[in-house]
Design an enzyme around this catalytic site. Structure first.
Site, PDB file in Angstrom:
ATOM      1  N   TYR A 126       1.480  -3.189  15.083  1.00 48.93           N
ATOM      2  CA  TYR A 126       1.315  -4.404  15.884  1.00 48.93           C
ATOM      3  C   TYR A 126       0.009  -5.114  15.537  1.00 48.93           C
ATOM      4  CZ  TYR A 126       0.583  -7.543  19.808  1.00 48.93           C
ATOM      5  OH  TYR A 126       0.338  -8.654  20.570  1.00 48.93           O
ATOM      6  N   ARG A 181      -3.414 -16.834   5.969  1.00 50.52           N
ATOM      7  CA  ARG A 181      -2.130 -16.491   5.345  1.00 50.52           C
ATOM      8  C   ARG A 181      -1.008 -17.470   5.694  1.00 50.52           C
ATOM      9  NH1 ARG A 181      -1.289 -10.653   8.046  1.00 50.52           N
ATOM     10  NH2 ARG A 181       0.431 -10.513   6.568  1.00 50.52           N
ATOM     11  N   ASN A 216       0.830  -1.209   0.000  1.00 50.93           N
ATOM     12  CA  ASN A 216       0.000   0.000   0.000  1.00 50.93           C
ATOM     13  C   ASN A 216       0.868   1.264   0.000  1.00 50.93           C
ATOM     14  OD1 ASN A 216      -2.129  -1.792   0.263  1.00 50.93           O
ATOM     15  ND2 ASN A 216      -2.375  -1.459   2.458  1.00 50.93           N
ATOM     16  N   GLY A 251      -3.250   3.857   7.849  1.00 49.86           N
ATOM     17  CA  GLY A 251      -1.899   4.073   8.369  1.00 49.86           C
ATOM     18  C   GLY A 251      -0.844   3.997   7.280  1.00 49.86           C
ATOM     19  N   ASP A 252      -1.037   3.089   6.318  1.00 45.75           N
ATOM     20  CA  ASP A 252      -0.079   2.957   5.215  1.00 45.75           C
ATOM     21  C   ASP A 252      -0.061   4.211   4.352  1.00 45.75           C
ATOM     22  OD1 ASP A 252       0.290   0.295   6.082  1.00 45.75           O
ATOM     23  OD2 ASP A 252      -1.416  -0.360   4.872  1.00 45.75           O
TER      24      ASP A 252
END
Length: 341
Positions: free
Chosen positions: A169, A107, A39, A281-282
């Site tokens: 986190y 994942r 991102n 946030g990215d």
């Protein structure tokens, strides 16, 4: 001379029910791609920065679809290692009103999670690069990927790159104790640290006084202390903290703070009505890196990063689809949302 940024991490296939349907209601899932460092790479490419994303992806068509998604936005994919069997998947259920969003990961055994140090020649990867970015999500995958991150950080510093890290986190990936241990070692090589209002407490036990994120309360003096403690512990040249005041799943107040080792700078506060908050946030990290590469003042840098991230909340998907001009317009005070014609 044009600046070049390298980001390293996992890109995943995102599967989400239509609109605000819950998982148990969904008959169809929309497919998009995203992941912390991918991102950031897309944000920077959209801002005109020469950016390469490094990961490992399967050779099959789903892996190729992820590569194609990055290429579409001008991200350099030539350094991606191909191999393994799986691309990581995450399922997203969008929250609304007082019901929070939910993420379910699928994942395990992804190509990047099963990567080996031999998959990445960091001296070659960093050739001609100025900046290296990673997040705390990547070393959380397992000890091998954490050691690959450490090798990358050491080589980046050896070659004179600026290193940034978003602590990011994720309690579904590792414990606070493990995060503190691993990130504590990685952060020795980091110049620019990015965190949200909870990361410093979760990873390093550094807490802001008089702040409760579940009640939407943010105390500026508390976060000044957090940034100062982080910088003193690890020698960061800059610490940026995003400050999200959650009123509900749909409405947040959004602002940010930057500590440059001398002074503290707080951005404007934006009242955000959320279309999609994943990647917020990215997009902040991408905005901050862009501002730093272009030698913005500390005050201008935090305004640019906060405005970029504010706009991301209005965009569907993980990736921020905005231009420098759009960000500068909002950072300059035009948040009216009036039709442009």
């Amino acid at each position: 001379m044009a600046k070049r940024v390298i980001t390293f991490g996992e890109i995943m296939l995102r599967l989400a029910p239509e609109g605000y349907y819950r998982f148990v209601q969904a008959n169809t899932f929309g497919a998009t791609y995203g992941g912390g460092e991918a991102n950031v790479a897309v944000s920077l490419a959209n801002f005109g920065i020469d950016t390469a994303f490094v990961t490992k992806l399967p050779k099959h068509e789903i892996g190729q679809a992820a590569v194609n998604e990055l290429r579409k936005f001008g991200v350099d994919t030539s350094l991606i290692t191909r191999g393994g069997n799986r691309i990581g998947i995450y399922f997203l259920e969008k929250g609304a009103s007082q019901r929070p969003s939910k993420v379910i990961y699928d994942r395990a055994h992804s190509a990047i999670a099963e990567a080996s140090p031999e998959d990445f020649d960091w001296a070659a990867i960093f050739h001609g690069a100025d900046w290296f970015h990673f997040t705390g999500i990547t070393p959380a995958l397992n000890d091998t990927v954490a050691s690959i991150c450490l090798e990358a950080c050491k080589k980046a510093k050896e070659l004179g790159l600026t290193v940034s890290c978003d602590l990011n986190y994720r309690n579904k990936l590792w414990s606070r104790e493990k995060a503190g241990q691993v990130m504590g070692e990685l952060c020795k090589y980091v110049d620019v640290c990015i965190a949200n209002e909870e990361d410093a407490a979760d990873v390093f036990g550094i807490r802001a006084k008089n702040t409760d994120v579940t009640k939407g309360a943010v105390n500026h003096e508390g976060y000044k202390d957090v940034a100062r403690q982080l910088a003193e512990r690890f020698g960061f040249s800059k610490v940026a903290i995003t400050l999200r005041e959650s009123i509900s799943a749909n409405d947040n107040n959004w602002s940010a703070m930057l500590y440059d080792g001398t002074d503290f700078f707080f951005s404007k506060k934006y009242a955000v009505h959320i279309v999609d908050r994943v990647g917020g946030g990215d997009s902040f990290g991408g905005g901050l890196i862009y501002a730093c590469l272009n030698d913005y003042s500390s005050e201008s840098a935090i305004e640019f990063a906060a405005a970029a991230s504010c706009l991301k909340h209005s965009v569907e998907g993980d990736m921020n689809m905005v231009s420098v001009d759009e960000v500068l317009k909002l950072a300059g005070g035009d948040g009216s949302g009036r039709v442009q014609r």
